[in-house]
Design a protein around this motif. Sequence first.
Motif, PDB file in Angstrom:
ATOM      1  N   GLN A   1       0.848  -1.191   0.000  1.00  0.00           N
ATOM      2  CA  GLN A   1       0.000   0.000   0.000  1.00  0.00           C
ATOM      3  C   GLN A   1       0.888   1.247   0.000  1.00  0.00           C
ATOM      4  OE1 GLN A   1      -3.533  -0.376  -0.234  1.00  0.00           O
ATOM      5  NE2 GLN A   1      -2.653  -2.389  -0.704  1.00  0.00           N
TER       6      GLN A   1
ATOM      7  N   ASN B   1      -0.348   7.655   6.894  1.00  0.00           N
ATOM      8  CA  ASN B   1      -1.525   7.836   7.746  1.00  0.00           C
ATOM      9  C   ASN B   1      -1.327   7.216   9.122  1.00  0.00           C
ATOM     10  OD1 ASN B   1      -1.544   5.162   7.028  1.00  0.00           O
ATOM     11  ND2 ASN B   1      -3.722   5.098   6.459  1.00  0.00           N
TER      12      ASN B   1
ATOM     13  N   GLN C   1       0.411   3.646   3.173  1.00  0.00           N
ATOM     14  CA  GLN C   1      -0.833   3.379   3.885  1.00  0.00           C
ATOM     15  C   GLN C   1      -0.754   2.185   4.825  1.00  0.00           C
ATOM     16  OE1 GLN C   1      -3.665   5.375   3.596  1.00  0.00           O
ATOM     17  NE2 GLN C   1      -2.276   6.714   2.454  1.00  0.00           N
ATOM     18  N   GLN C   2       0.451   1.658   5.064  1.00  0.00           N
ATOM     19  CA  GLN C   2       0.583   0.520   5.982  1.00  0.00           C
ATOM     20  C   GLN C   2       1.769   0.760   6.913  1.00  0.00           C
ATOM     21  OE1 GLN C   2       1.206  -2.193   2.517  1.00  0.00           O
ATOM     22  NE2 GLN C   2       3.010  -2.929   3.640  1.00  0.00           N
TER      23      GLN C   2
ATOM     24  N   ASN D   1       3.352   8.084  -0.667  1.00  0.00           N
ATOM     25  CA  ASN D   1       2.259   7.942   0.277  1.00  0.00           C
ATOM     26  C   ASN D   1       2.194   6.490   0.734  1.00  0.00           C
ATOM     27  OD1 ASN D   1      -0.669   7.426   1.130  1.00  0.00           O
ATOM     28  ND2 ASN D   1      -0.636   9.649   0.943  1.00  0.00           N
TER      29      ASN D   1
END
Length: 369
Positions: free
Chosen positions: A177, A193, A221-222, A219
């Motif tokens: 991700q 995030n 995401q994990q 970016n």
Amino acid sequence: MSTLQRITEIEEEIAKTQKNKATEYHIGRLKARMSQLKQELLTQTAKKQGGSGIGFDVQKTGHARVGLVGFPSVGKSSILVKLTAARSAVAEYEFTTLTAIPGTIFYKDTKIQLVDLPGIIEGAKDNRGKGRQVIATARTSDLLLIVLDATKSLDMKRKIEHELEGFGMRLNKRIPQIKLVKRERGGISLQANTELKFLNEALVTSILAEYKIFNADINVQQADATVDELIDVIEGNRVYMPALYVVNKIDSITIEELDLLNELPNWVPISCKQGWNMDELLEKIWLKLGMIRIYTRPRGGAPDLQEPVILRKRRGPTTVECFCESIHKDLILKMKSAIVWGRSTKHLGQRVGKQHVLSDEDVVTIMTL
């Protein structure tokens, strides 16, 4: 120094370097260099063989393709003969199969192409023993059956994985991700995030520099994204594929050894010679491929239970929208609603929208505008 020698040298340096905070940047850059060299090696081999299409010429048929991969004389050809009507040479000596041999499995109203590939040997990723042709064809599969011999060391599993990994295949692994967007200016920007366990902006910047990327947005995401996953995203040519480990010749091992195999994930113990556990192998192939059967029902008519629409769960749930797109790309534009009978509904004949998630053997009527 040849490309292969440089790869070996870097592998040795990584192996002897202590893993800690102080060395993570050095190891990360070494891994990036090694990945680039491996890609260079693939390109060199393709040029020598007259292009990038170096796999065996086997036309893809049916609803899915399953590749049989393993070292010589582990029983791949026997599995093909047992599960399909294909004929493949079966013998007790190595290298019986010299080219790719396809057959068809008929199971639960679906046609699954099973391809018996020649036995690979150590160094296949470096093109020993037609290794590149074998692995290039394996990359076109939807599922791999990695066949192992129960009477030999199961360390063979690690060796085969090493060969496949070296050719950009990732078995039973998630797609990272991580999104990479190159820009013309602005430097490297890392966004996440959540707090990252293994990556930080300095480390990411140093790895990107190995690829001469100095301006990009990353970016993540994990939280547990790794250096290896970042490199995979940068390279962009990885294949993420499900795999089952098929352990043949279990009639030659003890009950205690068999019990240990049964506890492992993604493993199917079988005996081709005795015909043991072949039904479980078929069911696990079906489940691992993530296929579901959807039957159609014309408005006001009876359901067609002879020819289902076969859908595969890929990166997300199988919805009514997926069903419509598999029939015709414009059908979803004309759809007003759908009526569904089956396990996915709260009651028979439930009216649903395009995002309704379907289950195996559901019956669907599409209501159009």
